[in-house]
Design a protein around this motif. Sequence first.
Motif, PDB file in Angstrom:
ATOM      1  N   TYR A  40       0.770  -1.234   0.000  1.00 50.60           N
ATOM      2  CA  TYR A  40       0.000   0.000   0.000  1.00 50.60           C
ATOM      3  C   TYR A  40       0.810   1.298   0.000  1.00 50.60           C
ATOM      4  O   TYR A  40       0.294   2.330  -0.408  1.00 50.60           O
ATOM      5  CB  TYR A  40      -0.965  -0.012   1.197  1.00 50.60           C
ATOM      6  N   LEU A  41       2.049   1.272   0.487  1.00 50.90           N
ATOM      7  CA  LEU A  41       2.822   2.508   0.532  1.00 50.90           C
ATOM      8  C   LEU A  41       4.161   2.372  -0.190  1.00 50.90           C
ATOM      9  O   LEU A  41       5.128   3.045   0.158  1.00 50.90           O
ATOM     10  CB  LEU A  41       3.057   2.930   1.994  1.00 50.90           C
ATOM     11  N   ASN A  42       4.187   1.517  -1.184  1.00 47.86           N
ATOM     12  CA  ASN A  42       5.422   1.270  -1.923  1.00 47.86           C
ATOM     13  C   ASN A  42       5.978   2.553  -2.533  1.00 47.86           C
ATOM     14  O   ASN A  42       7.157   2.887  -2.369  1.00 47.86           O
ATOM     15  CB  ASN A  42       5.169   0.221  -3.007  1.00 47.86           C
ATOM     16  N   GLY A  43       5.139   3.259  -3.259  1.00 46.63           N
ATOM     17  CA  GLY A  43       5.579   4.493  -3.905  1.00 46.63           C
ATOM     18  C   GLY A  43       6.015   5.537  -2.911  1.00 46.63           C
ATOM     19  O   GLY A  43       7.009   6.255  -3.136  1.00 46.63           O
ATOM     20  N   PHE A  44       5.297   5.664  -1.799  1.00 48.78           N
ATOM     21  CA  PHE A  44       5.632   6.645  -0.768  1.00 48.78           C
ATOM     22  C   PHE A  44       6.990   6.344  -0.150  1.00 48.78           C
ATOM     23  O   PHE A  44       7.830   7.231   0.014  1.00 48.78           O
ATOM     24  CB  PHE A  44       4.552   6.659   0.308  1.00 48.78           C
ATOM     25  N   VAL A  45       7.225   5.072   0.209  1.00 47.13           N
ATOM     26  CA  VAL A  45       8.483   4.687   0.864  1.00 47.13           C
ATOM     27  C   VAL A  45       9.675   4.954  -0.046  1.00 47.13           C
ATOM     28  O   VAL A  45      10.675   5.562   0.366  1.00 47.13           O
ATOM     29  CB  VAL A  45       8.445   3.196   1.269  1.00 47.13           C
ATOM     30  N   TYR A  46       9.577   4.535  -1.308  1.00 49.07           N
ATOM     31  CA  TYR A  46      10.703   4.693  -2.230  1.00 49.07           C
ATOM     32  C   TYR A  46      10.823   6.117  -2.793  1.00 49.07           C
ATOM     33  O   TYR A  46      11.802   6.436  -3.469  1.00 49.07           O
ATOM     34  CB  TYR A  46      10.580   3.703  -3.383  1.00 49.07           C
ATOM     35  N   SER A  47       9.853   6.965  -2.501  1.00 49.50           N
ATOM     36  CA  SER A  47       9.883   8.331  -3.039  1.00 49.50           C
ATOM     37  C   SER A  47      10.902   9.237  -2.356  1.00 49.50           C
ATOM     38  O   SER A  47      11.161  10.341  -2.831  1.00 49.50           O
ATOM     39  CB  SER A  47       8.488   8.973  -2.908  1.00 49.50           C
ATOM     40  N   PHE A  48      11.491   8.754  -1.261  1.00 57.11           N
ATOM     41  CA  PHE A  48      12.403   9.607  -0.509  1.00 57.11           C
ATOM     42  C   PHE A  48      13.803   9.680  -1.114  1.00 57.11           C
ATOM     43  O   PHE A  48      14.692  10.317  -0.563  1.00 57.11           O
ATOM     44  CB  PHE A  48      12.463   9.157   0.955  1.00 57.11           C
ATOM     45  N   GLY A  49      14.002   8.990  -2.230  1.00 55.68           N
ATOM     46  CA  GLY A  49      15.209   9.192  -3.036  1.00 55.68           C
ATOM     47  C   GLY A  49      16.439   8.463  -2.573  1.00 55.68           C
ATOM     48  O   GLY A  49      16.857   7.492  -3.193  1.00 55.68           O
ATOM     49  N   ASN A  50      17.042   8.884  -1.487  1.00 59.13           N
ATOM     50  CA  ASN A  50      18.273   8.263  -0.992  1.00 59.13           C
ATOM     51  C   ASN A  50      17.955   6.980  -0.237  1.00 59.13           C
ATOM     52  O   ASN A  50      16.991   6.916   0.531  1.00 59.13           O
ATOM     53  CB  ASN A  50      19.022   9.233  -0.083  1.00 59.13           C
TER      54      ASN A  50
END
Length: 373
Positions: free
Chosen positions: A315-325
């Motif tokens: 459910y939060l795959n995109g959110f977690v990986y959106s932080f870049g580093n």
Amino acid sequence: MNEKGLTKNDSQCLKGVGILLMLFYHLFRTQSVFKGHDISFYPFDEHTVVAASYMCKICVCVFAFVTGYGLLKSIKNTQIDRNSVARWNVKRLLKTMSGFYFIYVIAFVVTFAIDGLPKSTYFTGSVLKGILYVILDFLGLSNLFSTPMLIGTWWYMSAAVIYILLVPLIYEISKKMGGYLPVVITVAMIPTVLKIGFTGGRNPYTFLLVMIFGMIFADYNLFEKINGRLPGNKMMSYISSFFIFGGVSAFFCFLSERKDSEAGWQLIYSVFPVFVICFLRYCVIRIPVVRQILSFLGKYSMTIFLTHTFIRYNYLNGFVYSFGNFIKIYAVLLVLSLALAVVLDTVKKLIRYNRLVNRVTSLSLVMVDKIVK
């Protein structure tokens, strides 16, 4: 220095390390898991982080070792007869699996409401088969029977069930044969004799040897004996532990990069973890602040293990990986997983779930006595 071997708090700290390794492994173990996301691996390169992450698969070995150690300490206080072993098995299974049952029910209801995940997981065929799949998954047996799982990372629950059932048997065999050596040799040789090679990263057999090593450490008080061999001076003891266990661990890391899983998997998943665990026990968890942090994480380790995939993948795959580093991504998953675990464990306390588990356990033991006798 702690002369009591591996205490409950030590075990909790090791679980804390295991959960940190597990999160890192699941985030970056292969390029495919973060495909499509723009991630910076500074100050390292992508290959280095992925390689380091893949070696974090040792987290399963840490959990298996601690499981074997704790179960052996428990079974040693039990008389080995049919009734006592049956009672011990039921009690340990309910104690271990009760946390999973709680999470499973919540996950089933919530995911069904969000996107119908249970329906798409279990009920792609007949209703009867779907119900059977639900029951097997709830009991933690899906991986054992190769049936659908609501969450793939729950495969370890089948291993936990198997280990609980095997410990009394292995313990009794070792006593009759004068030690664990015949058991260790047999377990190590079976894949070679049957020519089956690497048994796979989700196969309980892969981690059976390290679980047995945990039993051996508990049965022969090896942590206490290692304590006795180390220098009496605290600083010298720390330095000796660092170079001995840390050096061997580093050597195995070097070796694991150069041996494929088919050739050296038993060393990597059985022998290597023992040295890593000793390094953690004598060097890492002895540091006061680190010990407190790891103990806190270890307290919530099972709930984090059971729920983090919903955050990382579902459910939060995109959110977690959106932080870049990659460091920020790891920190975000850790914080979110820990926060969810704290909330769920608080709910468990508020509804007095453990009291219910104790009542069910007591009733189950009464039934066992009637059946066995």
